[in-house]
Write a protein that holds these residues in place. Structure first.
Motif, mmCIF file in Angstrom:
data_model
loop_
_atom_site.group_PDB
_atom_site.id
_atom_site.type_symbol
_atom_site.label_atom_id
_atom_site.label_comp_id
_atom_site.label_asym_id
_atom_site.label_seq_id
_atom_site.Cartn_x
_atom_site.Cartn_y
_atom_site.Cartn_z
ATOM 1 N N THR A 191 3.614 13.991 33.022
ATOM 2 C CA THR A 191 2.707 15.104 32.677
ATOM 3 C C THR A 191 1.350 15.013 33.371
ATOM 4 O O THR A 191 0.602 15.996 33.397
ATOM 5 N N GLY A 192 1.019 13.825 33.848
ATOM 6 C CA GLY A 192 -0.331 13.638 34.391
ATOM 7 C C GLY A 192 -1.383 13.491 33.311
ATOM 8 O O GLY A 192 -2.589 13.535 33.570
ATOM 9 N N ALA A 193 -0.931 13.302 32.077
ATOM 10 C CA ALA A 193 -1.866 13.145 30.954
ATOM 11 C C ALA A 193 -2.681 11.857 31.105
ATOM 12 O O ALA A 193 -2.223 10.883 31.694
ATOM 13 N N THR A 194 -3.893 11.883 30.574
ATOM 14 C CA THR A 194 -4.770 10.706 30.605
ATOM 15 C C THR A 194 -4.463 9.798 29.417
ATOM 16 O O THR A 194 -4.401 10.271 28.277
ATOM 17 N N PHE A 195 -4.309 8.506 29.693
ATOM 18 C CA PHE A 195 -4.059 7.567 28.598
ATOM 19 C C PHE A 195 -5.372 7.249 27.876
ATOM 20 O O PHE A 195 -6.383 6.957 28.505
ATOM 21 N N LYS B 74 -4.117 18.797 31.599
ATOM 22 C CA LYS B 74 -2.903 17.964 31.629
ATOM 23 C C LYS B 74 -2.663 17.215 30.315
ATOM 24 O O LYS B 74 -1.557 16.758 30.052
ATOM 25 N N GLY B 75 -3.717 17.063 29.544
ATOM 26 C CA GLY B 75 -3.550 16.468 28.228
ATOM 27 C C GLY B 75 -3.832 14.989 28.157
ATOM 28 O O GLY B 75 -4.218 14.350 29.143
ATOM 29 N N VAL B 76 -3.644 14.451 26.965
ATOM 30 C CA VAL B 76 -3.900 13.036 26.704
ATOM 31 C C VAL B 76 -2.667 12.410 26.071
ATOM 32 O O VAL B 76 -1.863 13.094 25.431
ATOM 33 N N VAL B 77 -2.526 11.107 26.270
ATOM 34 C CA VAL B 77 -1.396 10.389 25.677
ATOM 35 C C VAL B 77 -1.912 9.091 25.074
ATOM 36 O O VAL B 77 -2.846 8.472 25.595
ATOM 37 N N ILE C 30 -6.434 20.825 23.900
ATOM 38 C CA ILE C 30 -5.843 19.887 24.862
ATOM 39 C C ILE C 30 -4.471 19.447 24.347
ATOM 40 O O ILE C 30 -4.331 19.138 23.160
ATOM 41 N N PRO C 31 -3.433 19.389 25.198
ATOM 42 C CA PRO C 31 -2.147 18.853 24.728
ATOM 43 C C PRO C 31 -2.279 17.361 24.394
ATOM 44 O O PRO C 31 -2.953 16.631 25.119
ATOM 45 N N ALA C 32 -1.644 16.933 23.316
ATOM 46 C CA ALA C 32 -1.708 15.510 22.917
ATOM 47 C C ALA C 32 -0.304 14.966 22.753
ATOM 48 O O ALA C 32 0.488 15.500 21.969
ATOM 49 N N TYR C 33 0.028 13.928 23.533
ATOM 50 C CA TYR C 33 1.338 13.254 23.445
ATOM 51 C C TYR C 33 1.146 11.936 22.715
ATOM 52 O O TYR C 33 0.351 11.089 23.139
ATOM 53 N N ILE C 34 1.851 11.778 21.619
ATOM 54 C CA ILE C 34 1.667 10.587 20.793
ATOM 55 C C ILE C 34 2.969 9.802 20.755
ATOM 56 O O ILE C 34 3.990 10.301 20.264
ATOM 57 N N VAL C 35 2.929 8.575 21.266
ATOM 58 C CA VAL C 35 4.091 7.685 21.163
ATOM 59 C C VAL C 35 3.994 6.929 19.843
ATOM 60 O O VAL C 35 2.980 6.276 19.568
#
Lengths: 312, 312
Positions: free
Chosen positions: A138-142, A69-72, A92-97
């Protein structure tokens, strides 16, 4: 809390993904400091800072389902780059704010490493909201850059390597911003130091850690107008207990002392370090009477600086 | 000419007085160059440049009587500092003729290392006359920064270390100014390289070596208006035969290519290098089609730069 055996295994596990960074010394800087100073060069670490250690460590602790699910995270600085590259290395997918005001060069770096950027307004509320929204969708882990035990353990591996190479160190100094590096360093010194103590250093203009140790509870910065832009954040409930328990002292330094120390590191070690990274050496020069006779280890935290915009 | 055995002994003899410098790599720079590039960091050498090797080597070749009388050189740059420190380490008096126009920071560095400075008018005639006068008065031996076989051999030890650590290198690139480093490098590549070639690089604006190889005789610079201030000098009768015989090619680069390469080395390797030092990497980027598929070794010659006065 982690055991030495688990910590050692964690270090082994992340070793594939990080550099074992070199330690430098300078006869001339030893002369100025009037004692022996060893510099652990995390500015040479992948993505240019120690944050690569903690980001990798935190991601290795995820389950297979979580990884999918990835990380944010939200960051405009070194943690954004570290999460992006560590995630890429692990698939791993990485979402960066990132705040819309973040320098283009930092956005480009995150993109190069494969991070998916979401821009938001440049304030902490907007950043947190954007990260929460991504988590829900996304269910990504913070991943928190400093107040996360697995991140803290990862950051501590720099001090572990340092003491393995130089077991004779009497004191290890690290900068303190969010507290992840300092807590991890203190843990490693506890495990591997022989009569070695840990000291944190921060700017007078962001002296939350100094005041937190004094008051016994997490204090917040009253001003953050410092050139050491990596040290503006405050401690958290995961790292503060470790810092309170294991850090001997927090020293504060002035802005001109930071700039002077940074310039000396550039000129004499011939390395590029960012302002936050120069803070511990500033403390060594400021309080050299107190350090005399001790073998000092300094963790140089990072080298991500705009070379077009230097303070000297 | 020296034998491999003598060269190896010379390297062992100077090892007490010099650093064995590290080799760095960058994934990102490999990507830009589209091949593997290894950087031998002589900017981390004592006194901040490879010149420490040749200065030490030349002084170890002196007789006891010569050592007592001391050494003299004229230089406003890295050789002045190298001679001063090497002489100090060996207990030899060092007389350094410097133009009155030399930056105070360079004069201070020479003084710190124990060199005795004589100031002269800022032209080559005044420098040579002042050095000759000191020679006559003191009996000191004159040391040339590049046209001296013992200096050349000393400079070659950087490439020897490089190939010992990375025997798979296909090409080693070095900047060419006076020719000492390039000749020494070519000698070492001859001794220790397995199917390895040596390439010299210089600015278009100081392209005497390129033209010398072409014409078969020592040519002089028609212009020296380059940011690579260490490469303004010309070849000499001691190093030119070696260069003519053993260097495959001399590549020339433009000023903006030098500045761009320098900035990339600062930003990506996180190290401080001087403009002359960035010249070989500029050639790698300029001619990457020709280098593709080769493992490239670059000798980063020095890091003595005024951080208050950068070209970017």
């Amino acid at each position: 809390m982690i055991t030495e055996k688990e910590f050692s295994k964690l270090h082994k596990d992340i070793s594939t993904y990080i550099h074992r960074t070199p330690v430098l010394q300078s006869r001339l800087l030893n002369g100025l400091a009037e004692t022996e100073v060893y510099f652990k060069c995390e500015n040479f670490q992948k993505t240019g800072s120690f944050k690569m250690r903690g980001a990798t460590s935190a991601m290795l602790a995820l389950t297979a389902e979580e990884r999918e699910k990835g990380v944010v995270t939200h960051s405009s600085g070194n943690f954004a780059q570290a999460v992006s590259l560590a995630a890429k290395s692990l698939g791993i997918p990485a979402y960066i704010v990132m705040p819309s005001s973040a320098p283009q060069v930092k956005k480009d770096a995150v993109k190069t490493y494969g991070g998916k950027i979401t821009e938001c307004d440049p304030n902490i509320k907007a950043r947190e909201e954007a990260a929460e929204k991504i988590q829900k969708e996304t269910g990504a882990t913070f991943l928190h850059p400093s107040n996360d035990l697995n991140v803290i353990y990862g950051q501590g591996t720099a001090a572990k390597e340092f003491l393995a190479e130089f077991p004779e160190l009497d004191i290890i100094l690290a900068p303190v911003g969010g507290g992840g590096l300092l807590a991890g360093t203190a843990l490693a010194v506890d495990f591997y130091g022989e009569d070695c103590t840990t000291i944190g250093v921060e700017p007078f203009k962001a002296d939350d850690a100094y005041r937190s140790i004094k008051s016994g509870k997490i204090e917040f910065n009253e001003t953050t107008n410092t050139i050491a832009d990596g040290l503006k954040t405050h401690l958290g409930d995961k790292n503060f207990p470790v810092i309170k328990d294991k850090v001997a002292e927090v020293i504060r330094v002035e802005e001109d002392e930071i700039i002077n120390a940074m310039k000396l590191l550039w000129e004499r070690l011939k390395i590029v370090v960012e302002p936050s990274c120069a803070v511990p050496f500033a403390a060594v020069l400021r309080e050299k009477e107190n350090f005399r006779g001790n073998r000092l280890g300094i963790i140089l935290s990072g080298g991500n600086v705009d070379v077009n915009n230097l303070p000297f």
